[in-house]
Design a protein around this motif. Sequence first.
Motif: not given
Length: 120
Positions: A33-44, A48-49
């Motif tokens: 599988a291939m995926s996209w994740y995202r992260q902002v400072p201070g959060k886990e 995304v998909a």
Amino acid sequence: QVQLVESGGGLVQAGGSLTLSCVASGTIFRVVAMSWYRQVPGKERELVASINAGGGRDYGDSVRGRFTISRINGGNTMSLQMKTLLPEDTAVYYCNARAYVGPSEWGDYWGQGAQVTVSS
């Protein structure tokens, strides 16, 4: 063993569109599988998909209907088409691949991340 390189990040106005790409290379026996994740400072880091080897797709609730994940020709290149972007989509986006590098050896591999900034 597996290298992932993202491209396509940048700055866009709210309501605009952007497409991210990820290319996997190296000793790849089979991609699960291939995926996209995202992260902002201070959060886990959040999912995304994702898209599996059979083409099945899954999306996070906050992006469903706005983002589309695809694999190019079923190979090791993946894209994330993002439409109607919102300021809250601002994050570093990471490409992930779960892949076998041998008949029974597998792992999770990550790209270096691509910054997406959506201005209001």
